[in-house]
Write a protein that holds these residues in place. Structure first.
Motif, short mmCIF file in Angstrom:
data_model
loop_
_atom_site.label_atom_id
_atom_site.label_comp_id
_atom_site.label_asym_id
_atom_site.label_seq_id
_atom_site.Cartn_x
_atom_site.Cartn_y
_atom_site.Cartn_z
N LEU A 167 0.85 -1.20 0.00
CA LEU A 167 0.00 0.00 0.00
C LEU A 167 0.88 1.24 0.00
O LEU A 167 0.66 2.19 -0.75
CB LEU A 167 -0.91 -0.02 1.24
CG LEU A 167 -2.15 0.88 1.15
CD1 LEU A 167 -3.12 0.34 0.12
CD2 LEU A 167 -2.81 1.00 2.51
N ASN A 168 1.90 1.22 0.84
CA ASN A 168 2.81 2.36 0.95
C ASN A 168 3.64 2.52 -0.32
O ASN A 168 3.84 3.65 -0.80
CB ASN A 168 3.73 2.16 2.17
CG ASN A 168 4.43 3.45 2.54
OD1 ASN A 168 3.81 4.51 2.57
ND2 ASN A 168 5.73 3.37 2.77
N VAL A 169 4.11 1.40 -0.87
CA VAL A 169 4.90 1.47 -2.11
C VAL A 169 4.03 2.04 -3.24
O VAL A 169 4.47 2.91 -4.00
CB VAL A 169 5.45 0.07 -2.49
CG1 VAL A 169 6.02 0.07 -3.91
CG2 VAL A 169 6.51 -0.37 -1.49
N GLU A 170 2.80 1.58 -3.32
CA GLU A 170 1.89 2.10 -4.35
C GLU A 170 1.70 3.61 -4.18
O GLU A 170 1.71 4.37 -5.16
CB GLU A 170 0.53 1.39 -4.25
CG GLU A 170 0.58 -0.04 -4.77
CD GLU A 170 -0.73 -0.80 -4.52
OE1 GLU A 170 -1.68 -0.22 -3.95
OE2 GLU A 170 -0.78 -2.00 -4.88
N MET A 171 1.55 4.06 -2.93
CA MET A 171 1.37 5.49 -2.65
C MET A 171 2.58 6.29 -3.13
O MET A 171 2.44 7.32 -3.80
CB MET A 171 1.19 5.70 -1.15
CG MET A 171 -0.16 6.28 -0.77
SD MET A 171 -0.40 6.15 1.02
CE MET A 171 1.03 7.03 1.65
N LYS A 172 3.77 5.77 -2.79
CA LYS A 172 5.00 6.47 -3.18
C LYS A 172 5.13 6.56 -4.70
O LYS A 172 5.50 7.59 -5.25
CB LYS A 172 6.23 5.74 -2.59
CG LYS A 172 6.44 5.97 -1.10
CD LYS A 172 7.78 5.38 -0.63
CE LYS A 172 7.73 3.88 -0.45
NZ LYS A 172 8.97 3.32 0.09
N LEU A 173 4.81 5.44 -5.37
CA LEU A 173 4.96 5.41 -6.82
C LEU A 173 3.95 6.34 -7.50
O LEU A 173 4.28 7.06 -8.44
CB LEU A 173 4.80 3.98 -7.35
CG LEU A 173 5.94 3.02 -7.02
CD1 LEU A 173 5.55 1.58 -7.40
CD2 LEU A 173 7.23 3.41 -7.74
N ASN A 174 2.71 6.34 -7.00
CA ASN A 174 1.67 7.17 -7.60
C ASN A 174 1.95 8.66 -7.38
O ASN A 174 1.51 9.51 -8.17
CB ASN A 174 0.29 6.80 -7.06
CG ASN A 174 -0.26 5.57 -7.76
OD1 ASN A 174 -0.48 5.58 -8.97
ND2 ASN A 174 -0.44 4.48 -7.01
N ALA A 175 2.68 8.99 -6.29
CA ALA A 175 2.98 10.40 -6.00
C ALA A 175 4.27 10.85 -6.67
O ALA A 175 4.63 12.03 -6.61
CB ALA A 175 3.09 10.58 -4.49
N ASP A 176 4.96 9.92 -7.34
CA ASP A 176 6.26 10.23 -7.94
C ASP A 176 6.09 11.08 -9.21
O ASP A 176 5.04 11.09 -9.83
CB ASP A 176 6.96 8.90 -8.29
CG ASP A 176 8.39 9.10 -8.73
OD1 ASP A 176 9.25 9.24 -7.83
OD2 ASP A 176 8.64 9.14 -9.95
N ASN A 177 7.13 11.80 -9.58
CA ASN A 177 7.08 12.65 -10.78
C ASN A 177 7.05 11.84 -12.06
O ASN A 177 6.42 12.23 -13.03
CB ASN A 177 8.32 13.56 -10.83
CG ASN A 177 8.27 14.60 -9.75
OD1 ASN A 177 7.18 14.98 -9.28
ND2 ASN A 177 9.44 15.06 -9.32
N GLU A 178 7.79 10.72 -12.08
CA GLU A 178 7.97 10.00 -13.34
C GLU A 178 7.10 8.75 -13.48
O GLU A 178 6.61 8.44 -14.56
CB GLU A 178 9.43 9.54 -13.49
CG GLU A 178 10.43 10.67 -13.56
CD GLU A 178 11.85 10.14 -13.51
OE1 GLU A 178 12.26 9.47 -14.48
OE2 GLU A 178 12.54 10.37 -12.49
N TYR A 179 6.97 7.98 -12.39
CA TYR A 179 6.36 6.65 -12.51
C TYR A 179 4.95 6.63 -13.11
O TYR A 179 4.66 5.75 -13.93
CB TYR A 179 6.40 5.91 -11.17
CG TYR A 179 7.76 5.28 -10.90
CD1 TYR A 179 8.23 4.27 -11.71
CD2 TYR A 179 8.57 5.74 -9.87
CE1 TYR A 179 9.47 3.69 -11.50
CE2 TYR A 179 9.82 5.18 -9.65
CZ TYR A 179 10.28 4.15 -10.46
OH TYR A 179 11.50 3.60 -10.25
N PRO A 180 4.03 7.57 -12.73
CA PRO A 180 2.69 7.46 -13.32
C PRO A 180 2.71 7.47 -14.84
O PRO A 180 2.02 6.67 -15.48
CB PRO A 180 1.97 8.69 -12.76
CG PRO A 180 2.63 8.93 -11.44
CD PRO A 180 4.09 8.61 -11.67
N THR A 181 3.57 8.30 -15.45
CA THR A 181 3.66 8.33 -16.92
C THR A 181 4.27 7.03 -17.45
O THR A 181 3.79 6.47 -18.45
CB THR A 181 4.56 9.51 -17.37
OG1 THR A 181 4.12 10.68 -16.67
CG2 THR A 181 4.46 9.74 -18.86
#
Lengths: 362, 242
Positions: A167-181
């Protein structure tokens, strides 16, 4: 009177708004990346999701790699997986990446006997190599994960390894500048979830193919082995050394589990038996490939041997008796009875399995 | 000409009238069974004794049966080219051949192992038995015909009966057994059982002791020949359940 003016103004406002809602143009294809649910007329602006397929080249003598149908290999997925593999974002406190314990220079294994997790705790098994892992029928020393996708779920949340929550890893990735793209480009998803993280990592791992060692070049007729290496090859591939029954074919492993006589009973680590609850599986561990064995020290599931010479000496001595020792290894107290020269030859052959391209390629 | 036409019409009528009785397809299931002294094999139990008087267990049994063929008066029908049996995987204990053509079959034949034409290194690289059965080029290449392994001597020692094409020699053998199987759209499911009597690998005409020849026989042509002779004598038997 004032109220009436307000009412009139309000009505006008609403009416004026209506104009904007009227026939809107945009992309009306609901499979498009820029699908606009409000659009009525299509303006030809639709952009569809597409990835660039990546084809695995099957090395000579290898089976076709089985790739899960829901996770086809793509350039975008592999690049994302490689970034994730090397990114500390997957661990609690951003302390470690997969690559922290699976070092390319060590054949994607750990030079420590037991890897140290983010909280300074050590495991009780040596980190597995990641070499031709796309051909593994199961993963981990005890085989508890069938696919590479399953495997990658585990270390992230293991308290003595990366010790985070998905859950925490998903949160970090979704809030990241690059990963969502990057996830959007690789998988066409708007929210990053753990399943797509492990899918990308698995895609990257399937590209970690080693099939260009000196031994491969010898098989292809491109180079010659030394007298000592040829001697080792003969010991390896006949019942003199009887290495090939477990480390056979061009894969140098049989995808099966064996007890190679390391310890007497009772076993400290049950290995496969812990997963199957079958006592006849106790003390059995997955056969690792011997490719790049020169770099993946220390050896065995618990990293007990530091050198290849120690490994050869173990087999030469005949090992320890237990009820589940592989029948082919049950020459207890007798062993292989190799001479010093033969032992050296065997080690020389094992070093022909070194693939420097694999260790150093970017 | 008229006569022929009449005959054809009559035959046609006969066939049409027969159509009323719905034809039943004949589906043949080949089962591979394993016994020691006539009782079903139990793995990982030190309960067996070979002809030489050594006690033993069976931990591994993997083997290849090829050219599984039904014979009729005019020809033959190949049911399966190669079948891999692994005692640890029940799904390998049988296969089914649907819609066996109508014929009077008098025999079934099968090869223990792979004959020279089939026994080539990496020829079956994508089959699930490739890694487990590969036989090193250094000893002739191809594949093991059989791996029969376990412990003996109260599990103090191990044995490994590995048969194959030592140094490129062909030690596979073909068995042909009589069966009477008249297929005429009427049999439904039929089972043919091919049984391997494990003790007989070590019995007649060549008694084989594990303490002497338990292991290291892949390069031993005499042992491969002895095992082939024993195999042909009485290791395999056939039964049919209609």
């Amino acid at each position: 009177m004032k109220k009436l003016v307000y009412l009139l103004l309000g009505t006008m406002l609403l009416l004026s708004c209506k104009k904007d809602l009227a026939p809107m143009s945009g992309c009306t294809e609901n499979t498009a990346v820029n699908y606009n649910a409000n659009a009525i007329t299509d303006d030809g602006s639709c952009i569809f999701f597409s990835t660039t397929p990546f084809i695995i080249e099957t090395p000579s003598g290898f089976p076709d790699m089985i790739i899960p149908s829901n996770n086809p290999m793509t350039i975008e997925g592999i690049a994302l997986g490689k970034k994730l593999f090397n990114d500390k974002i997957l661990s609690g406190d951003r302390m470690q990446a997969c690559a922290s314990c699976h070092l390319q220079s060590a054949a994607f294994s750990d030079t420590n006997q037991f890897s140290i997790g983010i909280d300074g705790l050590a495991g009780d098994r040596n980190a597995s190599t990641i070499i031709n892992a796309g051909w593994n029928n199961s993963n981990f020393w005890d085989g508890r994960a069938t696919t590479l996708e399953d495997q990658a779920h585990d270390p992230v949340v293991n308290p003595i390894e990366m010790n985070d929550s998905w859950l925490n890893v998903e949160m970090k990735l979704n809030a990241d500048n690059e990963y969502p793209t990057l996830f959007k480009n690789a998988f066409n998803i708007d929210y990053i979830d753990s399943n797509h993280v492990v899918m990308a990592i698995a895609q990257f791992e399937r590209t970690l193919i080693s099939a260009n060692s000196k031994f491969d070049k010898y098989l292809r007729g491109e180079t010659q082995l030394t007298t000592s290496e040829l001697g080792g090859h003969a010991i390896f591939n006949t019942e003199k050394g009887d290495c090939f029954h477990c480390h056979g074919t061009q894969m140098l492993m049989d995808n099966l589990f064996h007890n190679n006589g390391l310890d007497p009973e009772p076993f400290i680590d049950l290995g496969l038996g812990e997963i199957t609850n079958n006592t006849s599986d106790n003390g059995k561990f997955k056969t690792p490939t011997l490719r790049n064995i020169e770099f993946s020290a220390p050896y065995m599931h618990d990293g007990r041997f530091e050198t290849l010479e120690e490994v050869v000496e173990h087999y030469n001595s005949g090992g320890e008796y237990s009820s589940t020792v592989d029948p082919l290894m049950k020459k207890l107290g007798v062993g292989l009875q190799l001479t010093n020269q033969e032992k050296q030859d065997l080690v020389a052959f094992l070093k022909t399995l070194t693939d420097t391209d694999f260790i150093s390629s970017k | 000409m008229k006569k022929i036409l009449l005959t054809l019409t009559v035959i046609g009528l006969v066939f049409t009238s027969c159509e009323k009785d719905k034809p039943i397809s004949t589906d043949l299931t080949i089962n591979f069974t394993h016994t020691v002294d006539g009782s079903d094999l139990i793995t990982n139990s030190m309960i067996y004794t070979n002809e030489a008087g050594e006690n033993y267990d069976v931990q591994t049994l993997k083997y290849l049966i090829s050219n599984i063929t039904l014979h009729d008066d005019l020809g033959y029908t190949v049911l399966k080219d190669i079948h891999f049996i692994d005692i640890s995987d029940e799904s390998t204990f049988s296969f089914t051949y649907d819609n066996v053509p109508n014929n009077n079959y008098y025999a079934i034949s099968y090869t223990m192992g792979l004959d020279t034409a089939k026994n080539i290194s990496n020829l079956y690289v994508n089959e699930n038995y490739h890694a487990a059965m590969a036989w090193p080029d250094m000893m002739g290449g191809g594949y093991h015909y059989m791996k029969l392994e376990g412990d003996f001597n109260d599990s103090l020692s191990g044995y490994g009966t590995h048969t194959g094409g030592t140094m490129g020699m062909d030690y596979s053998f073909n068995n042909i057994n009589d069966i009477s199987l008249i297929v005429n759209d009427d049999l439904g499911s039929v089972d043919v059982n091919i049984n391997m009597e494990i003790n007989n690998w070590y019995k007649t005409p060549n008694q084989i002791e594990f303490s002497t020849y338990g292991m290291g026989i892949m390069g031993n042509m005499q042992m491969q020949m002895d095992l082939k002779q024993n195999g042909m004598t009485d290791v395999f038997s056939i039964s049919v359940n209609k």
